[in-house]
Each structure stands twice: as structure tokens, then as C-alpha cells.
Design an enzyme around this catalytic site. Structure first.
Site, PDB file in Angstrom:
ATOM      1  CG  ASP A 281      -0.427   0.207   8.069  1.00 35.40           C
ATOM      2  OD1 ASP A 281      -1.238   1.077   8.448  1.00 35.40           O
ATOM      3  OD2 ASP A 281       0.734   0.453   7.710  1.00 35.40           O
TER       4      ASP A 281
ATOM      5  CE  LYS B 154       0.792   1.613   4.323  1.00 32.39           C
ATOM      6  NZ  LYS B 154       1.615   2.717   4.610  1.00 32.39           N
TER       7      LYS B 154
HETATM    8  O1  C5P Z   1       0.619  -0.922  14.824  1.00 32.94           O
HETATM    9  P1  C5P Z   1       2.034  -1.091  14.399  1.00 32.94           P
HETATM   10  O2  C5P Z   1       2.745  -2.174  15.151  1.00 32.94           O
HETATM   11  O3  C5P Z   1       2.198  -1.234  12.930  1.00 32.94           O
HETATM   12  O4  C5P Z   1       2.755   0.271  14.761  1.00 32.94           O
HETATM   13  C1  C5P Z   1       4.146   0.396  14.790  1.00 32.94           C
HETATM   14  C2  C5P Z   1       4.507   1.615  15.618  1.00 32.94           C
HETATM   15  O5  C5P Z   1       4.055   2.812  14.958  1.00 32.94           O
HETATM   16  C3  C5P Z   1       3.853   1.670  16.984  1.00 32.94           C
HETATM   17  O6  C5P Z   1       4.622   0.992  17.925  1.00 32.94           O
HETATM   18  C4  C5P Z   1       3.796   3.167  17.255  1.00 32.94           C
HETATM   19  O7  C5P Z   1       5.064   3.634  17.716  1.00 32.94           O
HETATM   20  C5  C5P Z   1       3.577   3.753  15.885  1.00 32.94           C
HETATM   21  N1  C5P Z   1       2.151   4.035  15.597  1.00 32.94           N
HETATM   22  C6  C5P Z   1       1.528   5.083  16.241  1.00 32.94           C
HETATM   23  N2  C5P Z   1       0.217   5.340  15.978  1.00 32.94           N
HETATM   24  C7  C5P Z   1      -0.464   4.602  15.067  1.00 32.94           C
HETATM   25  C8  C5P Z   1       0.153   3.536  14.398  1.00 32.94           C
HETATM   26  C9  C5P Z   1       1.489   3.268  14.681  1.00 32.94           C
HETATM   27  O8  C5P Z   1       2.132   5.775  17.068  1.00 32.94           O
HETATM   28  N3  C5P Z   1      -1.730   4.901  14.817  1.00 32.94           N
END
Ligand code: C5P
Length: 287
Positions: free
Chosen positions: A137, A11
């Protein structure tokens, strides 16, 4: 059926707005997500028990750290009646840690594929809920397309497909840590004078995208500070006929949209930075 082959598309973000920091430490987002034809290929093969991950890329973990492995764990947890296991082979075509949701799309494809392989009833709503555990995501990656994503990125509203557009996608070899980009974003000065509603209105109601609207990525300043190569890449795109150039996710991938495939191919063929990953792809609809 003993095995199944899957495609896991990447994406890009056409817009990424940050609305604030949440109590759980995540950021409240408003994003426009778009699937592209760049995709990993995955093979799932039944085996006598357990989960094994093999990949074409040496930098990719094959243990519990791999998001596809986590998706398989969730599937077998939800179906304790299955005594068999699975071997997952990932042909990695999407750059790693690049802002293209490469890990999340593998996870979504594996969860979907295991339901098909073991002939289990599929409910997209509950599969999306299970994928939230893996990454913000990942729920989007289950079906892709043109989507308005909010919350942490897991609340999904389908939008009309923006149509087939040709892009050049460029990823420098620098790997970016998403938490690091968000952390730096928190420390930088912010401006909140933006209009996401106008973008949504345009994508929902008009036939043509108005690229003059504020299709920005709020992580840009932080990502550029961590990886200054992003600025160099954008400068190269500036001297082409790109209609629109933007950072995807937390970077460091930059993409540009062109009017024709030919124009995009010309830019890619003449790309001057030899260590970058450069590819011509097109936008794809919900899969
Ligand atoms: O959800 P995911 O593991 O992909 O997110 C990776 C990192 O990105 C999280 O640990 C956080 O630091 C940051 N993040 C965030 N807010 C979001 C999505 C991701 O702060 N909405």
C-alpha cells in the site's frame, strides 16, 4: 531548514477484489483506494547522524520494524553523500493494524519529507518503486486520492476524485494480522462472479457513484471469522442512514458513508460500543 512537519493521511478501500494467488505468495488484487482526512502528524528534525524514531503510541515499534524507520533507511542508502541523520516523531492518530494503511502512509510521508528536508530532487515514480519494498500500500500513499490499484496494490491508476463525502470510521480494539486474513481467505470457498469493470467505468465516466454496483471486499468473510466484532459493528450501521458500509483492507475497520456531515456526527455521537475507536472524517483528494 532544520525541521519539517508532515501530514500522513489514512486510506479506505471502496472495493477490494482478489483475482488469485501469485507465484510470489502475494495475491493479485483490484482495488479502489480512497484517502480520508484522518491523518498521522510527523515531524522530521535533522540530527548529527543515524535514525531515531519517537512516537505518541506505546504499541508502535521505534526500531527497524517501524515502516517510517525503513523509509528513512532507504533515503540515506540512496544518498550516501548526506552525513547528517534524522529524528522522526510520529503523532499516531490512525489506529494500528486496522486496514487503514497507517504504517504505509507514515513511510510514504517520511520518504517524501526527507527529500524536502535535505533538498534532494524528487521523482515520484522512483520514490514509488522504493516504497514497494516497504509494503504493497505504500506506493499509493505517496499521493493518495481516488485510485485504481492492481498487481499487489503497487500498480496505480489515478481516477477522478469521488468528491467530499462524510464517513464514520469505526475500529474495534482487536488488532488484525493481514497475512492471517489472506491465509484464511485462501482456505475459504470463493465465488468469482463479479464485475470490477462496471465499478471502474462508473468512477471514470459518471458524475454520481452507483453504490448498487458490486463494491465488495473479498477479505470480508475471512476478516469476520477472525474478528466477529466486525459483524456487530455492521449491524449497528444497518440501523442508521448509511448510504454504503464496508470493511477497509483486511480490517477490522468498518466505515459508512452518509449524505451529510450532520448525519455522520449523529451516528458517531450515539455509538453504543464504548471500546471502539470512532471518528467522523471526510474523503480527500490527491495531496
Ligand atoms: O505488502 P505488505 O507487507 O503490506 O503485505 C502484508 C501481507 O499481506 C503480506 O505478507 C501478504 O500475506 C498479504 N498480501 C497479499 N497480497 C497482496 C498484499 C498483501 O497476500 N497483494
Amino acid at each position: 531548514m532544520r525541521e519539517i512537519y508532515l501530514k500522513a493521511p489514512a486510506k479506505i478501500n471502496l472495493a477490494l477484489y482478489i483475482k488469485g494467488l501469485r507465484e510470489d505468495g502475494y495475491h493479485e488484487l483490484q482495488m479502489i483506494m480512497q484517502s480520508i482526512s484522518l491523518a498521522d502528524r510527523i515531524k522530521l528534525k535533522k540530527k548529527s547522524g543515524g535514525i531515531v524514531v519517537k512516537t505518541s503510541h506505546v504499541d508502535l515499534p521505534t526500531d527497524e520494524e517501524n515502516l517510517a524507520y525503513q523509509a528513512a533507511e532507504i533515503f540515506f542508502e540512496d544518498h550516501p553523500e548526506i552525513s547528517e541523520g534524522v529524528e522522526i516523531y510520529i503523532e499516531k492518530n490512525i489506529p494500528i493494524a486496522a486496514g487503514l494503511a497507517g504504517g504505509s502512509t507514515d513511510a510514504a510521508a517520511v520518504l517524501n519529507g526527507l527529500h524536502l528536508l535535505f533538498k534532494k530532487r524528487m521523482n515520484y515514480e522512483s520514490m514509488r518503486k522504493r516504497l514497494e519494498i516497504i509494503g504493497s500500500d505504500a506506493p499509493y500513499c505517496l499521493e493518495g486520492g481516488t485510485v485504481y490499484a492492481s498487481g499487489k496494490g503497487e500498480i496505480i491508476e489515478e481516477l477522478p476524485f469521488i468528491g467530499e463525502k462524510y464517513l464514520v470510521v469505526v475500529t474495534p480494539s482487536f488488532k488484525i494480522s493481514t497475512p492471517k486474513v489472506y491465509k484464511l481467505y485462501d482456505q475459504l470457498e470463493k465465488r468469482y462472479d463479479s464485475d470490477f469493470e462496471a465499478i471502474l467505468d462508473n468512477l471514470k465516466n459518471d458524475n454520481k457513484i452507483n453504490w448498487n454496483l458490486d463494491f465488495k471486499n473479498d477479505l470480508k468473510a475471512a476478516a469476520e471469522k477472525i474478528c466477529p466484532e466486525i459483524i456487530e459493528i455492521k449491524d449497528i450501521f444497518k440501523n442508521t442512514k448509511a448510504k454504503f458500509t464496508m470493511l477497509s483492507g483486511s480490517g477490522p475497520t468498518i466505515f459508512s458513508i452518509y449524505s451529510t456531515r450532520k448525519e455522520a456526527e449523529k451516528v458517531a455521537a450515539k455509538w453504543p460500543r464504548k471500546n471502539d475507536f470512532v471518528t467522523v472524517v471526510k474523503t480527500i483528494d490527491k495531496y
